[in-house]
Design a protein around this motif. Structure first.
Motif, PDB file in Angstrom:
ATOM      1  N   PHE A 164       0.827  -1.200   0.000  1.00  0.00           N
ATOM      2  CA  PHE A 164       0.000   0.000   0.000  1.00  0.00           C
ATOM      3  C   PHE A 164       0.872   1.265   0.000  1.00  0.00           C
ATOM      4  O   PHE A 164       0.523   2.274  -0.620  1.00  0.00           O
ATOM      5  N   ASN A 165       2.006   1.197   0.685  1.00  0.00           N
ATOM      6  CA  ASN A 165       2.910   2.349   0.732  1.00  0.00           C
ATOM      7  C   ASN A 165       3.524   2.624  -0.640  1.00  0.00           C
ATOM      8  O   ASN A 165       3.677   3.784  -1.040  1.00  0.00           O
ATOM      9  N   THR A 166       3.879   1.569  -1.359  1.00  0.00           N
ATOM     10  CA  THR A 166       4.436   1.780  -2.703  1.00  0.00           C
ATOM     11  C   THR A 166       3.379   2.361  -3.636  1.00  0.00           C
ATOM     12  O   THR A 166       3.705   3.143  -4.538  1.00  0.00           O
ATOM     13  N   LEU A 222      13.962  -9.136  11.980  1.00  0.00           N
ATOM     14  CA  LEU A 222      13.914  -7.683  12.140  1.00  0.00           C
ATOM     15  C   LEU A 222      12.558  -7.308  12.718  1.00  0.00           C
ATOM     16  O   LEU A 222      11.764  -6.608  12.112  1.00  0.00           O
ATOM     17  N   THR A 223      12.281  -7.808  13.917  1.00  0.00           N
ATOM     18  CA  THR A 223      10.973  -7.572  14.520  1.00  0.00           C
ATOM     19  C   THR A 223      10.783  -6.122  14.944  1.00  0.00           C
ATOM     20  O   THR A 223       9.652  -5.671  15.097  1.00  0.00           O
ATOM     21  N   MET A 224      11.879  -5.386  15.154  1.00  0.00           N
ATOM     22  CA  MET A 224      11.766  -3.973  15.511  1.00  0.00           C
ATOM     23  C   MET A 224      11.699  -3.081  14.273  1.00  0.00           C
ATOM     24  O   MET A 224      11.897  -1.867  14.344  1.00  0.00           O
ATOM     25  N   SER A 225      11.479  -3.685  13.134  1.00  0.00           N
ATOM     26  CA  SER A 225      11.209  -2.995  11.873  1.00  0.00           C
ATOM     27  C   SER A 225      12.268  -1.966  11.515  1.00  0.00           C
ATOM     28  O   SER A 225      13.438  -2.286  11.417  1.00  0.00           O
ATOM     29  N   GLU A 226      11.826  -0.700  11.318  1.00  0.00           N
ATOM     30  CA  GLU A 226      12.708   0.287  10.697  1.00  0.00           C
ATOM     31  C   GLU A 226      13.918   0.624  11.563  1.00  0.00           C
ATOM     32  O   GLU A 226      14.988   0.914  11.036  1.00  0.00           O
ATOM     33  N   LYS A 227      13.806   0.563  12.887  1.00  0.00           N
ATOM     34  CA  LYS A 227      14.954   0.920  13.730  1.00  0.00           C
ATOM     35  C   LYS A 227      16.034  -0.143  13.636  1.00  0.00           C
ATOM     36  O   LYS A 227      17.224   0.179  13.548  1.00  0.00           O
ATOM     37  N   ALA A 228      15.630  -1.413  13.656  1.00  0.00           N
ATOM     38  CA  ALA A 228      16.615  -2.486  13.499  1.00  0.00           C
ATOM     39  C   ALA A 228      17.264  -2.409  12.125  1.00  0.00           C
ATOM     40  O   ALA A 228      18.476  -2.586  11.972  1.00  0.00           O
ATOM     41  N   LEU A 229      16.463  -2.124  11.096  1.00  0.00           N
ATOM     42  CA  LEU A 229      16.995  -2.000   9.742  1.00  0.00           C
ATOM     43  C   LEU A 229      17.987  -0.847   9.662  1.00  0.00           C
ATOM     44  O   LEU A 229      19.048  -0.960   9.032  1.00  0.00           O
ATOM     45  N   GLN A 230      17.680   0.275  10.305  1.00  0.00           N
ATOM     46  CA  GLN A 230      18.575   1.425  10.292  1.00  0.00           C
ATOM     47  C   GLN A 230      19.918   1.080  10.910  1.00  0.00           C
ATOM     48  O   GLN A 230      20.975   1.449  10.374  1.00  0.00           O
ATOM     49  N   GLU A 249       6.762   9.570   7.458  1.00  0.00           N
ATOM     50  CA  GLU A 249       5.532   8.808   7.226  1.00  0.00           C
ATOM     51  C   GLU A 249       4.675   9.451   6.147  1.00  0.00           C
ATOM     52  O   GLU A 249       3.569   8.982   5.883  1.00  0.00           O
ATOM     53  N   ARG A 250       5.187  10.501   5.529  1.00  0.00           N
ATOM     54  CA  ARG A 250       4.410  11.224   4.524  1.00  0.00           C
ATOM     55  C   ARG A 250       4.847  10.804   3.126  1.00  0.00           C
ATOM     56  O   ARG A 250       6.032  10.945   2.766  1.00  0.00           O
ATOM     57  N   PRO A 251       3.926  10.328   2.291  1.00  0.00           N
ATOM     58  CA  PRO A 251       4.296   9.950   0.923  1.00  0.00           C
ATOM     59  C   PRO A 251       4.716  11.127   0.067  1.00  0.00           C
ATOM     60  O   PRO A 251       5.534  10.965  -0.842  1.00  0.00           O
ATOM     61  N   ASP A 268       8.307  -3.928   5.383  1.00  0.00           N
ATOM     62  CA  ASP A 268       6.921  -4.297   5.649  1.00  0.00           C
ATOM     63  C   ASP A 268       6.665  -4.302   7.154  1.00  0.00           C
ATOM     64  O   ASP A 268       7.555  -4.638   7.944  1.00  0.00           O
ATOM     65  N   THR A 269       5.456  -3.937   7.560  1.00  0.00           N
ATOM     66  CA  THR A 269       4.976  -3.800   8.945  1.00  0.00           C
ATOM     67  C   THR A 269       5.379  -2.474   9.571  1.00  0.00           C
ATOM     68  O   THR A 269       5.106  -2.247  10.753  1.00  0.00           O
ATOM     69  N   SER A 270       6.010  -1.566   8.821  1.00  0.00           N
ATOM     70  CA  SER A 270       6.367  -0.255   9.372  1.00  0.00           C
ATOM     71  C   SER A 270       5.812   0.846   8.486  1.00  0.00           C
ATOM     72  O   SER A 270       5.890   0.756   7.261  1.00  0.00           O
ATOM     73  N   PRO A 271       5.284   1.920   9.076  1.00  0.00           N
ATOM     74  CA  PRO A 271       4.772   3.042   8.280  1.00  0.00           C
ATOM     75  C   PRO A 271       5.824   4.107   7.993  1.00  0.00           C
ATOM     76  O   PRO A 271       5.474   5.227   7.627  1.00  0.00           O
ATOM     77  N   ASN A 272       7.099   3.793   8.185  1.00  0.00           N
ATOM     78  CA  ASN A 272       8.160   4.780   8.016  1.00  0.00           C
ATOM     79  C   ASN A 272       9.005   4.469   6.792  1.00  0.00           C
ATOM     80  O   ASN A 272       9.314   3.301   6.517  1.00  0.00           O
ATOM     81  N   ALA A 273       9.396   5.514   6.080  1.00  0.00           N
ATOM     82  CA  ALA A 273      10.361   5.400   4.986  1.00  0.00           C
ATOM     83  C   ALA A 273      11.662   6.037   5.437  1.00  0.00           C
ATOM     84  O   ALA A 273      11.665   7.154   5.947  1.00  0.00           O
ATOM     85  N   MET A 274      12.778   5.307   5.265  1.00  0.00           N
ATOM     86  CA  MET A 274      14.085   5.816   5.640  1.00  0.00           C
ATOM     87  C   MET A 274      14.708   6.513   4.436  1.00  0.00           C
ATOM     88  O   MET A 274      14.785   5.934   3.353  1.00  0.00           O
TER      89      MET A 274
END
Length: 509
Positions: A164-166, A222-230, A249-251, A268-274
């Motif tokens: 949905f984010n893409t 990567l259960t902590m989503s964007e922070k673990a990925l960062q 979080e803004r497209p 996936d599972t995170s509403p944040n874009a890095m």
């Protein structure tokens, strides 16, 4: 641990990397591997299409039951004479009324697809599994992000579902050069990570480096989503307080950064874009400035810079002036005459900083009906009682409150918390300087050390201090003055864009 290969009734050997013609052996392997009967939501539906045995394997919580029912109804209509010499092409092209279907020849990859949500259809005598993407995601409607609100402009925001984010990004960028790569990360989580960029704008070096770091992630989940990925992608010392990637979080913000040559990473599972790469000034930009007139947007920039500066320097500066007995002009001298001196001022300042953080945590984790009352009345009552009880000076409360407000003027919460840590560090350094009789030396050292760290910090090889160092006069001016959008010609040089201009060249007459 991978299960052993199976030899059923002497008919067929099923290896972990290939699908046999023996349906029973294939189904037995999947049952063993996926824990059939041990996990309640794994469904294995075995039935017949005409005279041929078929198995449907899927996770009940992922799939759309309506789509599966329609597919099964169509399969049941298949005449027996069409199953004598089964052909995968016939099943794919004629008998399954669904668009997103792909063949898969490996059992382990079929199992991975099932765990990701699609359903797998296996047919006796066929060495392919038919993967049908009939997923129905648990989701929420796009809503305005609470940390990036604007008075005017779009009110939609990213959600926890990657696809949905893409869509929200593609809705804003109908560019054939927009690339969205999907990588699977984590041995257990197998999380979908998207690498997003515009091919003819983004620098190939940045794209290759980010792609390599994503592929090099070696972790269970990567259960902590964007922070673990960062933390896996950004190789930054733990003691460096400055964030070297920005989240949004803004497209519309994400799409604008793509057009400037930045690269986005989403999970996936995170509403944040890095957003990568970034500089120090990236965290002082707000989308609100570009939804207002030029003069208003410029004024908001200056107010934000002032708020961040006050947040960083104000309480330590006041303390340094107080302990060094600085003489101020008439009318201002009262600012450095506290009335409560029984408790050392340095401990009053540190205590007030901790109190503000405690109040912030209490508001974050309080039930919604209590949040408003605790926010307004709790801070006022606690501060008033502490002043009347002579536990803390009123001036200390004022300066710490101004600094706290300035912290929240930063559009990025990670950057705001970094400024908060820098303020506490500056306060401690000033206090240590006062112990040895040189408070101003401690104050300036507390500023110099973070500036050295800032200058030495980089984001994928690009200086964090750009456009101050290396100096880019035009870009630096744009950071302090909001340029009219119709005069925006060049993309920022920090991204090393392939296409350096926002405008098409004029056709030759």
């Amino acid at each position: 641990m991978m299960p052993v290969d199976y030899l059923l009734h002497g008919k067929a050997m099923v290896h972990s990397h290939e699908i046999s013609r023996d349906l029973k052996a294939n189904v037995q392997w999947l049952k063993e591997y996926l824990g059939y009967k041990e996990t309640f939501d794994l469904i294995v539906r075995e039935f017949k299409i005409g005279s041929r045995q078929v198995a449907l394997v899927y996770l009940d919580s992922f799939v759309s039951q309506t789509d599966l029912t329609l597919i099964m109804q169509e399969l049941f209509k298949t005449p027996d004479d069409q199953l004598n010499h089964p052909s995968l092409a016939i099943l794919l092209n004629r008998k399954i009324p669904f668009i997103e279907i792909t063949p898969e020849t490996a059992l382990d990859k079929t199992a991975d697809q099932i765990l990701a949500g699609p359903a797998a259809l296996l047919v006796d005598g066929i060495t392919h599994a038919i993967i049908m993407d009939v997923r129905k995601y648990p989701d929420r409607n796009p809503s305005e992000p609470s940390l990036e609100r604007v008075l005017r402009g779009p009110k939609d925001g990213f959600v926890e579902t990657l696809i949905f984010n893409t869509i929200l990004i593609r809705r804003r960028l109908r560019d054939p050069n927009l690339r969205i790569e999907i990588h699977e990360v984590g041995r257990r989580s197998r999380a979908d990570v998207a690498l997003i960029y515009i091919k003819d704008i983004a620098d190939d070096y940045f794209v290759r480096q980010i792609r390599k770091r994503i592929k090099d992630i070696n972790v269970d989940a990567l259960t902590m989503s964007e922070k673990a990925l960062q933390e896996w992608i950004m190789h930054k010392p733990w003691w460096n307080p400055f964030p070297n990637s920005r989240f949004t979080e803004r497209p519309d913000v994400a799409a604008e950064h793509l057009t400037e040559g930045h690269v986005l990473v989403m999970i996936d599972t995170s509403p944040n874009a890095m957003i990568l790469p970034v500089s120090f000034f990236s965290f002082l930009q707000s989308v609100e400035e570009y939804h207002e007139d030029v003069m208003v947007g410029t004024y908001l920039k200056w107010v934000r810079f002032l708020g961040v500066a006050l947040s960083w320097f104000l309480p330590p500066l006041w303390y340094a002036m107080l302990v060094s007995h600085t003489h101020l002009p008439d009318g201002w001298q009262t600012l450095i005459h506290p009335t409560v001196t029984e408790i050392p001022i340095i401990w009053q300042l540190i205590g007030a900083e901790i109190g503000v953080d405690l109040l912030r945590l209490a508001l974050t984790f309080s039930p919604d009906p209590l949040t408003q009352s605790m926010g307004f009345f709790g801070a006022i009552l606690l501060g008033d009682i502490a002043v009347k009880a002579k536990l803390i000076d009123a001036q200390v409360m004022v300066f710490v409150a101004i600094a706290a407000v300035g912290t929240f003027s930063a559009p990025d919460i990670d950057f705001g918390m970094a400024v908060r840590l820098l303020r506490i560090f500056l306060l401690i350094m000033t206090g240590l300087g006062e112990l040895v009789g040189v408070p101003w030396d401690g104050f300036f050292l507390g500023i110099l050390i973070p500036i050295i760290i800032l200058v030495r910090t980089n984001s994928f090889g690009m200086r964090y201090s750009w456009p101050v160092y290396p100096l880019d006069g035009s870009a630096l001016g744009s950071e302090f003055i909001r340029k009219p959008l119709n005069r925006k010609f060049l993309r920022p040089s920090i991204t090393l864009p392939i296409d350096k201009t926002h405008r098409r060249p004029k056709p030759k007459v």
